[in-house]
Design a protein around this motif. Sequence first.
Motif, PDB file in Angstrom:
ATOM      1  N   PRO A 141       5.186   7.760 -12.059  1.00 37.22           N
ATOM      2  CA  PRO A 141       3.799   8.209 -11.401  1.00 37.22           C
ATOM      3  C   PRO A 141       2.511   7.723 -12.107  1.00 37.22           C
ATOM      4  O   PRO A 141       1.337   7.871 -11.491  1.00 37.22           O
ATOM      5  CB  PRO A 141       4.206   9.715 -11.735  1.00 37.22           C
ATOM      6  N   THR A 275      -4.500   7.349  -0.353  1.00 34.54           N
ATOM      7  CA  THR A 275      -3.417   6.870  -1.013  1.00 34.54           C
ATOM      8  C   THR A 275      -3.236   5.196  -1.157  1.00 34.54           C
ATOM      9  O   THR A 275      -3.088   4.476  -2.337  1.00 34.54           O
ATOM     10  CB  THR A 275      -2.182   7.161  -0.421  1.00 34.54           C
ATOM     11  N   TYR A 279      -3.505   3.146  -4.722  1.00 31.81           N
ATOM     12  CA  TYR A 279      -2.332   2.500  -5.007  1.00 31.81           C
ATOM     13  C   TYR A 279      -2.511   0.876  -4.966  1.00 31.81           C
ATOM     14  O   TYR A 279      -2.121   0.100  -5.488  1.00 31.81           O
ATOM     15  CB  TYR A 279      -1.202   2.891  -4.730  1.00 31.81           C
ATOM     16  N   ILE A 286       5.051   4.053  -3.134  1.00 30.23           N
ATOM     17  CA  ILE A 286       5.015   5.112  -2.408  1.00 30.23           C
ATOM     18  C   ILE A 286       5.826   4.887  -1.165  1.00 30.23           C
ATOM     19  O   ILE A 286       6.634   6.093  -0.893  1.00 30.23           O
ATOM     20  CB  ILE A 286       3.454   5.362  -1.803  1.00 30.23           C
ATOM     21  N   ALA A 289       9.215   5.619  -2.409  1.00 36.52           N
ATOM     22  CA  ALA A 289       9.479   6.890  -2.600  1.00 36.52           C
ATOM     23  C   ALA A 289       9.838   7.838  -1.278  1.00 36.52           C
ATOM     24  O   ALA A 289      10.787   8.674  -1.285  1.00 36.52           O
ATOM     25  CB  ALA A 289       8.347   7.664  -3.307  1.00 36.52           C
ATOM     26  N   LEU A 339      -2.980  14.286  -4.919  1.00 38.22           N
ATOM     27  CA  LEU A 339      -1.950  13.509  -5.058  1.00 38.22           C
ATOM     28  C   LEU A 339      -0.996  13.821  -6.162  1.00 38.22           C
ATOM     29  O   LEU A 339       0.173  13.766  -6.281  1.00 38.22           O
ATOM     30  CB  LEU A 339      -2.368  12.142  -5.141  1.00 38.22           C
ATOM     31  N   PHE A 342       2.354  15.151  -5.839  1.00 42.66           N
ATOM     32  CA  PHE A 342       3.333  14.269  -5.299  1.00 42.66           C
ATOM     33  C   PHE A 342       3.974  13.582  -6.322  1.00 42.66           C
ATOM     34  O   PHE A 342       5.224  13.147  -6.239  1.00 42.66           O
ATOM     35  CB  PHE A 342       2.614  13.326  -4.366  1.00 42.66           C
ATOM     36  N   LEU A 343       3.536  13.629  -7.750  1.00 47.45           N
ATOM     37  CA  LEU A 343       3.914  12.757  -8.588  1.00 47.45           C
ATOM     38  C   LEU A 343       5.358  12.750  -9.084  1.00 47.45           C
ATOM     39  O   LEU A 343       5.936  11.711  -9.355  1.00 47.45           O
ATOM     40  CB  LEU A 343       2.731  12.923 -10.039  1.00 47.45           C
ATOM     41  N   ILE A 346       7.211  10.841  -6.261  1.00 40.84           N
ATOM     42  CA  ILE A 346       7.003   9.519  -6.364  1.00 40.84           C
ATOM     43  C   ILE A 346       8.056   8.953  -7.152  1.00 40.84           C
ATOM     44  O   ILE A 346       8.798   8.055  -6.882  1.00 40.84           O
ATOM     45  CB  ILE A 346       5.685   9.247  -6.586  1.00 40.84           C
ATOM     46  N   GLY A 350      11.308   7.380  -5.649  1.00 39.98           N
ATOM     47  CA  GLY A 350      11.185   5.865  -5.904  1.00 39.98           C
ATOM     48  C   GLY A 350      12.281   5.531  -6.845  1.00 39.98           C
ATOM     49  O   GLY A 350      12.991   4.176  -6.316  1.00 39.98           O
TER      50      GLY A 350
END
Length: 520
Positions: A141, A275, A279, A286, A289, A339, A342-343, A346, A350
Motif C-alpha cells: 500500500p 488514482t 500511482y 492497482i 489488486a 484512497l 482501499f489500502l 490493494i 495485489g
Amino acid sequence: MATQITDTTTSKTNFPIYLNKIAANDRVVLFGIFIFVALLMLFYRPFSQLEGGDSAIYDYIAQAILRGQLPYRDVVDIKGPMSVYLSAISLVIGRLFGLHDVISIRLFHVLMTGLCAALIYRVAVVYLRRRIVGVMAAILPFITPAIPEVLIGGTQPKLPMIIFGLLTLLLIERDRPFLSGVFGMLACLCWQPGLMYVGTAFLIFSKYLTSWRDWRALKLIAGALLPVAVVVVYFYAVGILSDFWDYAFVYNYSVFGPEAKKPLADAGSHLWKITSRIYGKKMIFILMAFGGLVIYIAERLYVKYQKGWSFELFRDAIIFPAAVYLAFAFINFQAVPDLIPFLPFIGLFGAWLVIKAAEWLSFLVPVKWASLPSQVERWMPISALAGIIVLVLLPGLGYRLGEVTLAKQIEEVNEIAAHLQPEDKVYTHGTIGMLVLMNRPNMNAYVFLDWNMDSFIAKRKYGGSFAAVIEEMEAQKPKLVGISRLRAVTHSEKFENWVRAHYDELPLRINKGVYLRKPD
C-alpha cells in the motif's frame, strides 16, 4: 473456529499454524513490519510537513476538545467523532513530554500506520494463508509517496477506521461476534462508511441471513450498539446530540450526498484520474489488486460449489469491504484521502495475484523439468517481494521536502500572532493550520462550509439567511481573518465582500489569505 493453514513459503512440508494463537515467528514478523513501515513514514518528514488541508481541521477539533469545547456544537464537522478524540488523547500524552501538538498527532499517526501494516499482514496470514502474501500485502500500500504524505500529515479519520476494520476481520475469524460488533462500529464512528465492517460481520455470523438460533448475529448487534450507546448518552448529557445528528447524518444524506454525486461515467472517470495521477506507472499494482479480487471471488464461489455454502465461511469476509467501498467510490470519491480505505485490499489482493500467477506458471513448466515448478512457486513470490521492497524504499530514500517547512510556517504564524492581543477574536475559514499552530479558538464553529454547508447552517439556525451569518460575524469584529478554500462554498461571494470591506491582506508567503482588520 481454529483453522489449520499451510505455509508454502518456507518448505513444501505442511506446517500447521493455529489461527487462534500467533506463532512466535509471526510475532517477530509483525513487529518487523510495524518498525519497517513506521520508519518508512519518517522518510517523508512528518515533523516538517506544513499544517493544512482537512487534517488541520481535525487537529483543530482535537485541540478544541482539550479546551473544553465540543465537536459539532463548537466546531462544525460531518464525520464521526472517534478519530478526533483519539488525536486529543495523543495531545494529552504529548504535552506530558513537552511535545508540540502537531508533532504529537503526527507521531501518533506514524505509529498507527505501522500498526495498520502489521494488521494487514495478520489478515493476510489468516485469510490468504501465506506469510509471504502477508509481508507483500503489508508493504504494497505504501508504494507511492502520496499515500505516506496523506497518512502522516495530521489527523486522518480514515486511518483509524481501517485499523478498527482490520481488527473486525480478525475477530470474525476468531468467532467473536460481540467484539466484532464493537470494533466494526468503532470503525463507523471514525468515518461513517466504516459501517461496512459491521455489515460484513453480520452477513458472516448470520450465514447470509439464514441462521439465527446460535445467537451470533444478535451478539454482533449487541456489540455494535455498545459504542453507539456510549456516544449517544455522552452527547445527550453534554447537549450536542441534535448537532451530531444534523451534521454527521442529516447533512450527509440530504445535502452532501446529492451535491457531491456525479453521473456514474463521470464518477468512474474521476476515480481513474485521481488514482492514475497518484500511482503513475505503478498503476499496474492497482490493476493487479482488482484482478486478485476477481480471482479470489471466483475461487470462493468454486469452493462453495464443491464443498458447500458454509465451508470456511469466514474467508468471504475480506471480499465485502473491498467491493462495498469500490461501489461507494463510484458514488462519492473526492481526493487522495479517499484512497485510504482501499489500502488493505490493494495489498491483500495485489499480493494474492502474485501467488496465483506463480501457481499458474508452475503448471506450464514441462513435466521433464520435475523440480522446476516448485522452484517457480517458491522464488517468484520472493522476487516479487524484493521488487516491491525496492519500489517502496526508493521514493522514501529520495524524498525531499523543499524550503517551505513546518518550522518556517510556525515562524510566520508567530509573526501573525504578534498582531493580536489575548482578547482579540480570530475567524478562519479553510485556513485552519494557522489556528492549530496558535492553539487559538476560532470565533465561531464555521471553520469549513463547502458543499452547501453554508446554506444548511443558514437554514438550520438563521431562518435561511446567510447574510445573517455574516452580520453576526461582523458584529464581533474579529481582529484577524483567514479565508481560503471557497471554491465549493455557495455563498463565497458574501465572504469575499465582507473581507474586502473591512480587512487588508497581510503579505505572507506560506499562510495565504490572512487579513488584518482596517482601523475603524
